[in-house]
Motif scaffolding. Structure first.
Motif, PDB file in Angstrom:
ATOM      1  N   GLN A  70     -26.333 -14.445  11.767  1.00 42.38           N
ATOM      2  CA  GLN A  70     -26.952 -14.817  10.491  1.00 42.38           C
ATOM      3  C   GLN A  70     -28.466 -14.845  10.606  1.00 42.38           C
ATOM      4  O   GLN A  70     -29.175 -14.379   9.710  1.00 42.38           O
ATOM      5  CB  GLN A  70     -26.423 -16.173  10.030  1.00 42.38           C
ATOM      6  CG  GLN A  70     -24.984 -16.161   9.567  1.00 42.38           C
ATOM      7  CD  GLN A  70     -24.463 -17.565   9.302  1.00 42.38           C
ATOM      8  OE1 GLN A  70     -25.015 -18.558   9.773  1.00 42.38           O
ATOM      9  NE2 GLN A  70     -23.385 -17.660   8.535  1.00 42.38           N
TER      10      GLN A  70
ATOM     11  N   LEU B 200     -31.190 -12.578   8.577  1.00 37.61           N
ATOM     12  CA  LEU B 200     -32.239 -13.210   7.792  1.00 37.61           C
ATOM     13  C   LEU B 200     -33.616 -12.678   8.183  1.00 37.61           C
ATOM     14  O   LEU B 200     -34.446 -12.349   7.320  1.00 37.61           O
ATOM     15  CB  LEU B 200     -32.187 -14.727   7.978  1.00 37.61           C
ATOM     16  CG  LEU B 200     -33.225 -15.549   7.215  1.00 37.61           C
ATOM     17  CD1 LEU B 200     -33.113 -15.317   5.715  1.00 37.61           C
ATOM     18  CD2 LEU B 200     -33.076 -17.031   7.551  1.00 37.61           C
TER      19      LEU B 200
ATOM     20  N   ILE C 247     -33.558 -11.450  -1.474  1.00 38.47           N
ATOM     21  CA  ILE C 247     -32.894 -12.000  -0.290  1.00 38.47           C
ATOM     22  C   ILE C 247     -31.820 -12.968  -0.760  1.00 38.47           C
ATOM     23  O   ILE C 247     -32.082 -13.895  -1.538  1.00 38.47           O
ATOM     24  CB  ILE C 247     -33.889 -12.739   0.633  1.00 38.47           C
ATOM     25  CG1 ILE C 247     -34.942 -11.772   1.177  1.00 38.47           C
ATOM     26  CG2 ILE C 247     -33.145 -13.407   1.789  1.00 38.47           C
ATOM     27  CD1 ILE C 247     -35.998 -12.456   2.041  1.00 38.47           C
TER      28      ILE C 247
ATOM     29  N   VAL D 214     -25.954 -18.364   5.142  1.00 35.16           N
ATOM     30  CA  VAL D 214     -26.542 -18.950   6.348  1.00 35.16           C
ATOM     31  C   VAL D 214     -25.935 -20.334   6.530  1.00 35.16           C
ATOM     32  O   VAL D 214     -26.094 -21.205   5.669  1.00 35.16           O
ATOM     33  CB  VAL D 214     -28.079 -19.045   6.259  1.00 35.16           C
ATOM     34  CG1 VAL D 214     -28.630 -19.770   7.469  1.00 35.16           C
ATOM     35  CG2 VAL D 214     -28.692 -17.661   6.145  1.00 35.16           C
TER      36      VAL D 214
ATOM     37  N   ALA E 177     -29.420 -18.585   2.035  1.00 38.61           N
ATOM     38  CA  ALA E 177     -30.876 -18.416   2.071  1.00 38.61           C
ATOM     39  C   ALA E 177     -31.245 -17.420   0.984  1.00 38.61           C
ATOM     40  O   ALA E 177     -30.613 -16.363   0.853  1.00 38.61           O
ATOM     41  CB  ALA E 177     -31.320 -17.902   3.433  1.00 38.61           C
TER      42      ALA E 177
ATOM     43  N   TRP F  27     -33.323 -22.458   0.919  1.00 37.90           N
ATOM     44  CA  TRP F  27     -31.925 -22.586   1.357  1.00 37.90           C
ATOM     45  C   TRP F  27     -31.210 -23.526   0.412  1.00 37.90           C
ATOM     46  O   TRP F  27     -31.734 -24.572   0.037  1.00 37.90           O
ATOM     47  CB  TRP F  27     -31.850 -23.126   2.782  1.00 37.90           C
ATOM     48  CG  TRP F  27     -30.451 -23.130   3.348  1.00 37.90           C
ATOM     49  CD1 TRP F  27     -29.829 -22.134   4.033  1.00 37.90           C
ATOM     50  CD2 TRP F  27     -29.497 -24.198   3.275  1.00 37.90           C
ATOM     51  NE1 TRP F  27     -28.563 -22.483   4.397  1.00 37.90           N
ATOM     52  CE2 TRP F  27     -28.330 -23.762   3.943  1.00 37.90           C
ATOM     53  CE3 TRP F  27     -29.507 -25.471   2.715  1.00 37.90           C
ATOM     54  CZ2 TRP F  27     -27.184 -24.573   4.057  1.00 37.90           C
ATOM     55  CZ3 TRP F  27     -28.373 -26.267   2.824  1.00 37.90           C
ATOM     56  CH2 TRP F  27     -27.234 -25.810   3.495  1.00 37.90           C
TER      57      TRP F  27
END
Length: 323
Positions: free
Chosen positions: A278, A282, A296, A300, A305, A314
């Motif tokens: 993860q 990211l 994005i 996560v 995220a 987050w």
């Protein structure tokens, strides 16, 4: 045969009183409780967690009561439901429940001040097992640092004064004093990786490298020191990139520092830890985020995220489409 135990206990001095001792009734916690009660009479209380996972759990509690009566120590018992959910580790579930119970017991008695110190009976063999488990899982420095001799959790100062003492020396100390203990039947269950390490790997290491406990302890210390440096760097970088982090500020860091500060941000601000896969995904998205419209949205840990404006956020659950 028990000189290491005596030295370790002589060096142990908790910072706050009274002192609780996590007491399962096993050899390690029995020796620790007896030694503490003898050294600091009237200032020690025993915490016993009844996990309810075995038929013998009630017998364990009765045994602990008898030992505490013999030692002149008050016993506080807390019952928990330590059954694990499908897919979860039974050992991790029981460990989380145990530490939560310690925190609850520390605040249980309204007639006395909150207990702030607890001593646990983890010893040198436990420390080696923890390191080998971490290596088997491909852990990073936090895992390789194994168990700290002193830490803070749930408002408690946690002490592990016996990390330099082999388990055999603890049992020798108990036997010399005719103190009884119970054996947890689950310790022989080969389904648990830790038990297989104890039964197979530790004897092999003893034969091949008799000083392995001391040398492994040095490696653990090096890992712990390196991890402390990474935490200090992460705190500095998080102050620079902001919370939530500014994506451009993240991009100005090396990938290693991005990973370090991202892990620190997620743990410190949201109490979650990403998997290695993860975190890699990211960081790939952070690197690719060079246009205003780049999106994005990644799973996560237990949340997501997301990019929101020029920052990385987050969330516990996916945000609404409006965001």
């Amino acid at each position: 045969m028990s000189e290491a135990f005596e030295r370790a206990m002589a060096a142990f001095e908790p910072a706050q009183w009274p002192l609780a001792v996590g007491f399962s009734g096993g050899a390690d916690s029995t020796a620790l409780l007896a030694a503490c009660a003898s050294r600091w009479p009237g200032q020690v209380v025993a915490f016993h967690v009844h996990h309810g996972l075995q038929a013998a759990a009630d017998d364990f509690e009765r045994h602990c009561g008898e030992v505490c009566a013999r030692l002149g120590v008050s016993l506080i018992v807390h019952r928990v439901d330590a059954r694990h959910a499908p897919g979860d580790s039974p050992e991790d579930t029981a460990r989380r429940a145990r530490y939560e119970a310690f925190g609850a017991m520390a605040r249980m008695d309204p007639t006395r001040p909150f207990i702030q110190s607890i001593a646990l009976g983890h010893h040198a063999d436990d420390q080696v097992e923890t390191l080998l488990l971490a290596l088997s899982r491909g852990a990073g420095l936090p895992g390789l640092a194994a168990m700290p001799a002193h830490a803070e959790r749930n408002g408690l100062n946690i002490y592990r004064p016996l990390l330099t003492v082999p388990g055999a020396e603890i049992r020798a100390w108990l036997a010399a004093r005719d103190l009884p203990w119970v054996e947890d039947p689950s310790n022989g269950d080969a389904r648990y990786t830790r038990n297989r390490i104890r039964a197979v790997l530790l004897p092999a290491l003893e034969q091949a490298f008799p000083q392995f406990r001391a040398t492994f302890a040095r490696s653990i210390g090096h890992a712990a020191q390196a991890q402390q440096l990474l935490l200090e760097l992460a705190a500095q970088d998080l102050e620079a990139v902001g919370d939530p982090p500014l994506i451009k500020a993240l991009q100005a860091l090396s990938r290693a520092r991005q990973a370090n500060v991202a892990r620190h941000w997620l743990m410190q601000s949201h109490g979650c830890a990403p998997s290695a896969a993860q975190l890699d995904q990211l960081l790939d998205q952070v690197r690719a985020c060079t246009t205003r419209g780049h999106r994005i949205h990644l799973k996560v840990a237990g949340g997501f995220a997301e990019r929101k404006g020029d920052r990385l956020h987050w969330y516990n659950a996916p945000p609404s489409p409006k965001t």
